[in-house]
Design an enzyme around this catalytic site. Structure first.
Site, PDB file in Angstrom:
ATOM      1  N   TYR A 151      50.965  45.142  22.175  1.00  7.88           N
ATOM      2  CA  TYR A 151      51.063  46.349  21.355  1.00  7.88           C
ATOM      3  C   TYR A 151      50.033  47.389  21.787  1.00  7.88           C
ATOM      4  O   TYR A 151      50.360  48.563  22.013  1.00  7.88           O
ATOM      5  CB  TYR A 151      50.869  45.974  19.883  1.00  7.88           C
ATOM      6  CG  TYR A 151      50.722  47.152  18.959  1.00  7.88           C
ATOM      7  CD1 TYR A 151      51.825  47.928  18.612  1.00  7.88           C
ATOM      8  CD2 TYR A 151      49.482  47.489  18.420  1.00  7.88           C
ATOM      9  CE1 TYR A 151      51.692  49.016  17.761  1.00  7.88           C
ATOM     10  CE2 TYR A 151      49.345  48.573  17.567  1.00  7.88           C
ATOM     11  CZ  TYR A 151      50.450  49.331  17.241  1.00  7.88           C
ATOM     12  OH  TYR A 151      50.316  50.398  16.400  1.00  7.88           O
ATOM     13  N   ARG A 218      37.217  46.110   9.424  1.00 10.94           N
ATOM     14  CA  ARG A 218      38.169  47.145   9.782  1.00 10.94           C
ATOM     15  C   ARG A 218      37.644  48.496   9.295  1.00 10.94           C
ATOM     16  O   ARG A 218      36.786  48.573   8.424  1.00 10.94           O
ATOM     17  CB  ARG A 218      39.546  46.863   9.158  1.00 10.94           C
ATOM     18  CG  ARG A 218      40.206  45.567   9.633  1.00 10.94           C
ATOM     19  CD  ARG A 218      40.577  45.638  11.081  1.00 10.94           C
ATOM     20  NE  ARG A 218      41.239  44.435  11.559  1.00 10.94           N
ATOM     21  CZ  ARG A 218      40.646  43.441  12.207  1.00 10.94           C
ATOM     22  NH1 ARG A 218      39.336  43.505  12.431  1.00 10.94           N
ATOM     23  NH2 ARG A 218      41.327  42.399  12.630  1.00 10.94           N
ATOM     24  N   GLY A 277      45.268  37.393  18.629  1.00 11.62           N
ATOM     25  CA  GLY A 277      45.602  38.787  18.877  1.00 11.62           C
ATOM     26  C   GLY A 277      44.907  39.751  17.948  1.00 11.62           C
ATOM     27  O   GLY A 277      44.926  40.963  18.189  1.00 11.62           O
TER      28      GLY A 277
END
Length: 314
Positions: A151, A218, A277
């Protein structure tokens, strides 16, 4: 006033952007195959027959993209349509590349044939830079890292096409590297979006699973701020990638605690192994967005979480 085509315009970010563009007086064409987007997200925008909004149900990999762009005659394209699941890209990288790379090239071909002046592209600030060491955070746009997922690789590859189309055809572009976007209309049963997933489960009193130790961080940015960045990028920052985040790290454990407090969720999180991932830490330096777009985030995390939970309750 401009004619604007928004791919993925029935999705979470796209529909919020469409509402803003219409409020600003633009003529808007939405392209969405409804694989993850929902017409319900556009219900308010479509309710007023006098608003300059048209909708085409279309996959961006389709050859019909050319006719759609020719008919809409947009001056600006905001390209949000994508395969967004990092885990799916690990399992089926060919599908990921067909949607995110081939689909975008097909769109760029239609843009250069039919006089589009600028493309605003959205990429992932959490995937394109690889796994930077903590001391390098928040990460800047020219960081010399490499993606750790198909991605992320596809998103980086599309930027090379943007450079090429600008050099060959004078097609202007800006790439917005988004942090972890959250807010109203993010599907709590979707492929991505930890805020809406956690919030939806908490409001139902169901178990919430944290993958790994929860110390992974994040950069959470509210959808309203992302929409503002898209609007500003329509007229600025040509030929540049701009990070769109907050520059701050919030751990998954911290996010869980905030949402539990806001929703009165009484249970502890369940734990599961780390998923391959997924990156350990992400935070984005937004100095360029401030300088080139005149943009900075306006919505604090707590306020954005509260608004998201209000939408989930409704």
């Amino acid at each position: 006033m401009s004619r604007v085509l928004v791919t993925g315009g029935a999705g979470f970010i796209g529909s919020n952007l469409v509402d803003r563009l219409l409020a600003d007086g633009h003529e808007v064409t939405v392209v969405d195959d409804l694989s993850t987007g929902k017409l319900a997200n556009l219900s308010e925008a479509r309710r007023d027959p006098g608003r300059p909004l048209s909708f085409s149900r279309l996959d961006i990999t389709s050859e019909a993209m050319d006719k759609t762009v020719a008919r809409a005659r947009p001056e600006i394209v905001v390209h949000l349509a994508a395969q967004i699941d990092v885990r799916r890209s690990m399992v089926d990288p060919t599908h990921d590349a067909m949607v995110n790379v081939v689909g975008t090239v097909r769109l760029l071909e239609a843009c250069r044939r039919h006089g589009v002046e600028k493309v605003v592209f959205t990429t992932s600030g959490g995937c394109i830079y690889g796994e930077p060491p903590v001391e390098d955070l928040p990460i800047v746009e020219d960081y010399d890292g490499h993606p750790h997922s198909p991605y992320g690789a596809g998103k980086r590859g599309v930027e090379e096409y943007l450079y090429t189309y600008q050099a060959l055809y004078a097609l202007r572009w800006t790439s917005l590297a988004l942090g972890n976007v959250f807010g109203p209309r993010q599907d709590p049963a979707g492929e991505a979006g930890v805020v809406s997933i956690f919030g939806g489960l908490m409001l139902q009193g169901r178990p919430v699973t944290i993958y790994g130790d929860g110390h992974q961080t994040r950069d959470f940015v509210f959808v309203e701020d992302v929409v503002e960045a898209c609007v500003l990028a329509m007229k600025a920052a040509d030929g540049l990638r701009c990070n769109i985040g907050t520059g701050r790290q919030t751990s998954v454990n911290e996010l869980f605690a905030l949402l539990a407090d806001l929703s009165d969720y009484p249970h502890l999180a369940e734990r599961a192994p780390h998923r391959p991932g997924e990156l350990r830490h992400v935070a984005l330096d937004i100095s360029r967005a401030r300088a080139e777009l005149g943009w900075q985030p306006q919505v604090p995390l707590w306020d954005g979480l509260a608004e998201t939970l209000d939408w989930l309750r409704s």
